[in-house]
Design an enzyme around this catalytic site. Structure first.
Site, short mmCIF file in Angstrom:
data_model
loop_
_atom_site.label_atom_id
_atom_site.label_comp_id
_atom_site.label_asym_id
_atom_site.label_seq_id
_atom_site.Cartn_x
_atom_site.Cartn_y
_atom_site.Cartn_z
N HIS A 1 2.48 -0.02 -13.06
CA HIS A 1 3.40 -1.10 -13.23
C HIS A 1 4.73 -0.73 -13.30
CE1 HIS A 1 4.28 -5.52 -14.11
NE2 HIS A 1 5.37 -4.81 -15.05
N MET B 1 -3.66 -7.81 -6.90
CA MET B 1 -2.73 -9.08 -7.23
C MET B 1 -3.77 -9.74 -8.32
SD MET B 1 0.18 -8.38 -6.52
CE MET B 1 1.01 -9.99 -7.13
N ARG B 2 -4.88 -9.40 -8.61
CA ARG B 2 -5.91 -10.23 -9.55
C ARG B 2 -6.03 -9.81 -10.75
NH1 ARG B 2 -8.78 -14.05 -5.99
NH2 ARG B 2 -9.61 -14.95 -7.99
N GLY C 1 0.74 -1.15 -0.06
CA GLY C 1 0.11 0.13 0.11
C GLY C 1 0.63 1.23 0.02
N SER C 2 2.01 1.35 -0.29
CA SER C 2 2.88 2.47 -0.34
C SER C 2 2.39 3.32 -1.46
CB SER C 2 4.20 2.17 -0.45
OG SER C 2 4.40 1.75 -1.93
N ASN C 3 1.93 2.87 -2.65
CA ASN C 3 1.18 3.76 -3.52
C ASN C 3 0.04 4.54 -2.99
OD1 ASN C 3 2.70 3.90 -6.29
ND2 ASN C 3 3.00 1.95 -5.71
N ASN D 1 -3.96 1.22 -13.80
CA ASN D 1 -3.09 0.61 -12.87
C ASN D 1 -1.67 0.98 -12.95
OD1 ASN D 1 -1.99 -1.69 -11.57
ND2 ASN D 1 -1.34 -2.60 -13.40
C1 GRF Z 1 4.09 -1.54 -7.05
O1 GRF Z 1 5.39 -1.50 -7.57
C2 GRF Z 1 3.11 -1.37 -8.20
O2 GRF Z 1 3.78 -1.02 -9.37
C3 GRF Z 1 3.02 -3.01 -8.62
O3 GRF Z 1 2.83 -3.52 -7.39
C4 GRF Z 1 3.51 -2.75 -6.20
C5 GRF Z 1 2.62 -2.03 -5.49
O4 GRF Z 1 3.47 -1.63 -4.31
N1 GRF Z 1 1.75 -2.83 -9.39
P1 GRF Z 1 2.51 -0.97 -3.03
O5 GRF Z 1 1.55 -2.00 -2.72
O6 GRF Z 1 1.73 0.10 -3.55
O7 GRF Z 1 3.65 -0.68 -2.18
#
Ligand code: GRF
Length: 196
Positions: free
Chosen positions: A97, A80-81, A12-14, A95
């Protein structure tokens, strides 16, 4: 008021970066809901700590949920799905990536890019389709990998870039504006002598 859902299955850092970004822009009035398909995901702890609405939403219940809950944007951040078409038709899904798509689709992209020895990788934000990491690209930003770059440095740079890029692109999409590189470079007006 714009309504966004952020869907994550893990760290969840994003999510946290997006929440903090919009907290500094109260004039934007963005209403955020955190959705997770994993009750043990750390993204839930972050949501609680940040005071953001959250909901455990099992994968099978996505269709029923989005049929009655409308969002201006649904932001996948470590979800993740693979979402099926019938769910994707219920909203506008994006999304992030950690590679320059279409290279290194799927899991573990940062490691695989580094191990392959590529000299440029980066971050991509794209529309979501039922084709894994295959939707049309909205924004990309590069990260250079020098021959002496350590994996940890590269990985940290990718994540820092994600945290900077994703909120800006979300803001642009919510305002129906076009994303441009200069937005990431501090809103350069092009009038200084520094970069010309
Ligand atoms: C990120 O690197 C994103 O690009 C990928 O999954 C990771 C999620 O990281 N899809 P976080 O859960 O937001 O820390």
């Amino acid at each position: 008021m714009k309504k966004i859902a952020i869907m994550g299955s893990g760290n969840g850092s994003n999510f946290e970066a997006i929440v903090k970004y919009f907290a500094q822009k109260p004039e934007m009035e963005v209403d955020i809901t955190c959705l997770t398909d994993d009750v043990n995901a750390y993204i839930l702890t972050r949501a609680k700590n940040l005071g953001v609405k959250y909901k455990y939403l099992p994968f099978e219940q996505n269709g029923a949920y989005f049929a009655v809950n409308n969002f201006d944007l649904i932001v996948l951040a470590g979800y993740m799905r693979i979402l099926p078409e019938d769910v994707l038709n219920l909203g506008k899904f994006i999304n992030i990536h950690p590679s320059l798509l279409p290279a290194f689709k799927g899991k573990d992209a940062i490691h695989r890019a580094f191990d392959a020895g590529v000299k440029v990788s980066g971050v991509t934000i794209h529309h979501v389709t039922s084709d894994l990491d295959g939707g049309k690209i909205i924004a990309q930003y590069p990260v250079l990998i020098g021959n002496l770059t350590h994996f940890d440095e590269f990985e940290a740079e990718i994540h820092n870039l994600e945290h900077k890029l994703y909120p800006i692109v979300i803001e642009k999409l919510l305002k129906d504006e076009v994303f441009d590189f200069s937005d990431l470079l501090g809103g350069c007006s092009g009038n200084c002598s520094g970069c010309h």
